[in-house]
Design a protein around this motif. Sequence first.
Motif, mmCIF file in Angstrom:
data_model
loop_
_atom_site.group_PDB
_atom_site.id
_atom_site.type_symbol
_atom_site.label_atom_id
_atom_site.label_comp_id
_atom_site.label_asym_id
_atom_site.label_seq_id
_atom_site.Cartn_x
_atom_site.Cartn_y
_atom_site.Cartn_z
ATOM 1 N N GLY A 1 -6.996 0.179 -41.849
ATOM 2 C CA GLY A 1 -7.463 -0.742 -40.820
ATOM 3 C C GLY A 1 -6.466 -0.891 -39.694
ATOM 4 N N GLN A 58 -13.796 0.037 -49.487
ATOM 5 C CA GLN A 58 -13.038 0.242 -48.256
ATOM 6 C C GLN A 58 -13.966 0.360 -47.057
ATOM 7 O OE1 GLN A 58 -11.052 4.080 -47.750
ATOM 8 N NE2 GLN A 58 -9.227 3.001 -47.018
ATOM 9 N N LEU A 112 -13.830 -1.957 -43.684
ATOM 10 C CA LEU A 112 -13.537 -1.410 -42.358
ATOM 11 C C LEU A 112 -14.662 -1.659 -41.353
ATOM 12 C CD1 LEU A 112 -11.969 2.061 -43.255
ATOM 13 C CD2 LEU A 112 -10.762 0.026 -42.436
#
Length: 341
Positions: free
Chosen positions: A220, A246, A250
Amino acid sequence: MKCAVFYGKHDVRIEERPMPVPGPDEVLIQVKACGICGTDVHIFEGDEGAAAVTPPTILGHEFSGVIVQTGERVTDYQEGDRVCIDPNCMCGSCTPCREGVGHYCEHMIGYGTTVNGGFAEFCAVNARQVYRLGSNTTFEQGAMAEPAACCLHGIDLCNIRPGHQVAVIGGGMIGLLMLQLARLSGAARTALLEPVEEKRRVGAALGADVCVDPLHEDAGAALRAAGMDHIDTVIECVGKPSTITQAIDLAGYKAVVMMFGLTAPQETVSIRPFEIFKKELELKASYINPYTQTRALRLIDSGRLDVSSMVYEICGLDRLADILAKPELRARGKYIISPEK
């Protein structure tokens, strides 16, 4: 003929079998190239892929070759035609087929899954599933039409618009195809998250604006530092719970999260519904390749979709079981089996 037969978990054997005899509506293809797919790995590990496999079966659904014989009712193809196949043969009569969602066909035949496929010197295929290769397309490229077609279905569902920012997680064959298709769909900036340096290098060559090593970098923070502070689409191409989590993390507000990577059937993902609510995310998945094979072949033949840069090695049938069994080999890139080697 020489072929690779799947007998069960971790059991693929090279055998000699009689050459298939094509039926009235079939063509016999001499296989020139057949890609090793993540689905083949799942099946080798004893999991279900897109379709259940009943051993003993010859695997291999990404293949191309030359027609060497045609059935008596086949009129659209002839001996010598260079072709590839769409391995998912729909019945055309069940309710899903009649409602235009044939990839949910209740009587689907899958070459390389429900019936014998392309990890063999020859394969008999219904002529409905055959597509001619363009004059600029090699057999190895033609074998990649099926994964490219699957990716096209997935990218269609992502609703990428010109100017969007897109992150792709996983730089294997599928991730690198998705990266290119996102750019062709109008993405202004693209990012690739991939731990293997060589795959990041290929991703950069194929147009990724940002390449991140997610094992040694804060993904990120790296994206924000590169100016990608709002991700409109995240395409997960690994198929692990951790990378799906993830992807959700994101994704920016109003983003699409495409869970494209195939997980093992028993895998679960822990999500925070509040995060999805607060960002108003769309969580999507994509199932096989309905009605996209022709588009994939056009993109490949035009040169606008590179399906070759990510290929690591072309090898013979004798290597198949070893490649299926060893993730450290598959991490190097895409493998294509040539029965002639």
